[in-house]
Design an enzyme around this catalytic site. Structure first.
Site, PDB file in Angstrom:
ATOM      1  N   ALA A 156     -38.133 -17.961 -81.901  1.00  0.00           N
ATOM      2  CA  ALA A 156     -37.158 -18.307 -80.863  1.00  0.00           C
ATOM      3  C   ALA A 156     -36.816 -19.793 -80.942  1.00  0.00           C
ATOM      4  O   ALA A 156     -37.679 -20.627 -81.208  1.00  0.00           O
ATOM      5  CB  ALA A 156     -37.734 -17.991 -79.477  1.00  0.00           C
ATOM      6  N   LYS A 157     -35.552 -20.089 -80.716  1.00  0.00           N
ATOM      7  CA  LYS A 157     -35.142 -21.503 -80.635  1.00  0.00           C
ATOM      8  C   LYS A 157     -35.228 -21.883 -79.155  1.00  0.00           C
ATOM      9  O   LYS A 157     -34.230 -21.871 -78.418  1.00  0.00           O
ATOM     10  CB  LYS A 157     -33.743 -21.703 -81.198  1.00  0.00           C
ATOM     11  CG  LYS A 157     -33.410 -23.174 -81.479  1.00  0.00           C
ATOM     12  CD  LYS A 157     -32.135 -23.293 -82.294  1.00  0.00           C
ATOM     13  CE  LYS A 157     -31.755 -24.750 -82.519  1.00  0.00           C
ATOM     14  NZ  LYS A 157     -32.716 -25.472 -83.364  1.00  0.00           N
ATOM     15  N   ALA A 158     -36.456 -22.153 -78.731  1.00  0.00           N
ATOM     16  CA  ALA A 158     -36.760 -22.357 -77.320  1.00  0.00           C
ATOM     17  C   ALA A 158     -37.075 -23.825 -77.049  1.00  0.00           C
ATOM     18  O   ALA A 158     -37.766 -24.476 -77.839  1.00  0.00           O
ATOM     19  CB  ALA A 158     -37.936 -21.482 -76.911  1.00  0.00           C
TER      20      ALA A 158
END
Length: 288
Positions: A156-158
């Site tokens: 995830a690009k969190a």
């Protein structure tokens, strides 16, 4: 230059364009307290966002992995980005799409009752590493390590995953470096604070296996370009002591694009022919 909160222009927010200075959230926004936020960074080249739909698709997947379903379709996200670009009269720019848990009934760790919000902003932005594109970036080696996929959703690009990136980049800049290179939780070479890393040895390319890092869209694009050129690419675990044997190095990312690296810690690299070729080829591709 004025701060990013004090500019002219429009930002898309929850379905409509608002004045830049009015794109605000409440202090009890869940994301501010508990990092319930995902985002995408994209580049607009000559009026077209490179890999735009893939970025929108990844945003939705990131939201799913964060148990934060984003209430917009890919087509709706695409339309929002286009509206922002047109409203601000941009042809070459950086585009930031962010989705987050807003303020609502919940104000603890749990946030299921709070709305998921989304915004899109865009602005003119030059080379991420400044003049490093010519002479090669200088990287520090971070003291922090990229965590295990058993502890965080590494795909995830969190926003929360960038906490150690900010600290490591600050430490690197204090030493006169452009960025920092992480090892992962096992001790393998991982990535920079916002970019994937590639190495060259004997005409072949080596890059870390993305089993504990984000498999960047630029990374995937560059691997495809290298293979089309007939260059062997090894996606594998790389030990830090191998840095002494590599001849060239570069970073990839939507913001970084393809940036040569001249030094990592005590290890030095030439800005060689293959590095320059792939950087030039990428520049042509994104504007094709």
């Amino acid at each position: 230059m004025s701060g990013y909160d004090d500019r002219d222009g429009k930002i898309w927010m929850d379905g409509q364009l608002v004045d830049w200075r009015d794109a605000n959230v409440h202090i009890l926004t869940h994301a501010l307290h508990y990092a319930s936020s995902v985002f995408e960074g994209e580049r607009l080249y000559d009026g077209k966002i490179f890999l735009s739909r893939k970025h929108s698709e990844r945003l939705l997947k990131s939201g799913e992995m964060m148990d934060m379903p984003i209430p917009y379709s890919v087509d709706e996200i695409e339309a929002a980005k286009q509206a922002v670009v047109e409203a601000n009269g941009l042809t070459n720019a950086y585009v930031r799409v962010v989705a987050w848990r807003g303020a609502g009934e919940d104000m603890g760790v749990s946030s299921a009752k709070n709305p998921v919000r989304m915004a899109v902003a865009a602005w003119a932005w030059g080379d991420y590493y400044g003049d490093a594109k010519m002479k090669g970036a200088k990287l520090d080696i971070a003291k922090w390590k990229r965590p295990s996929p058993e502890t965080i959703p590494t795909a995830a690009k969190a926003a929360g995953l960038y906490m150690i990136c900010t600290m490591s980049k600050h430490a690197a800049e204090a030493k006169g470096c452009s960025d920092a290179l992480f090892m992962d939780y096992r001790g393998y070479v991982a990535e920079a604070t916002g970019a994937n890393v590639f190495f060259v040895k004997d005409g072949e390319v080596h890059t870390p296996l993305p089993d504990a890092i984000l498999n960047g869209l630029t990374r995937q694009t560059v691997i495809g370009m290298l293979k089309e050129k007939g260059i062997t690419v090894h996606e594998r675990h790389i030990m830090p002591e191998e840095l002494a044997d590599f001849e060239q190095c570069w970073l990839t990312g939507s913001a970084a694009e393809v940036t040569p690296v001249g030094q990592i810690g005590d290890y030095t690299f030439e800005v060689g022919a293959l590095t320059r070729d792939i950087a030039e080829s990428y520049e042509k591709l994104v504007r094709s």
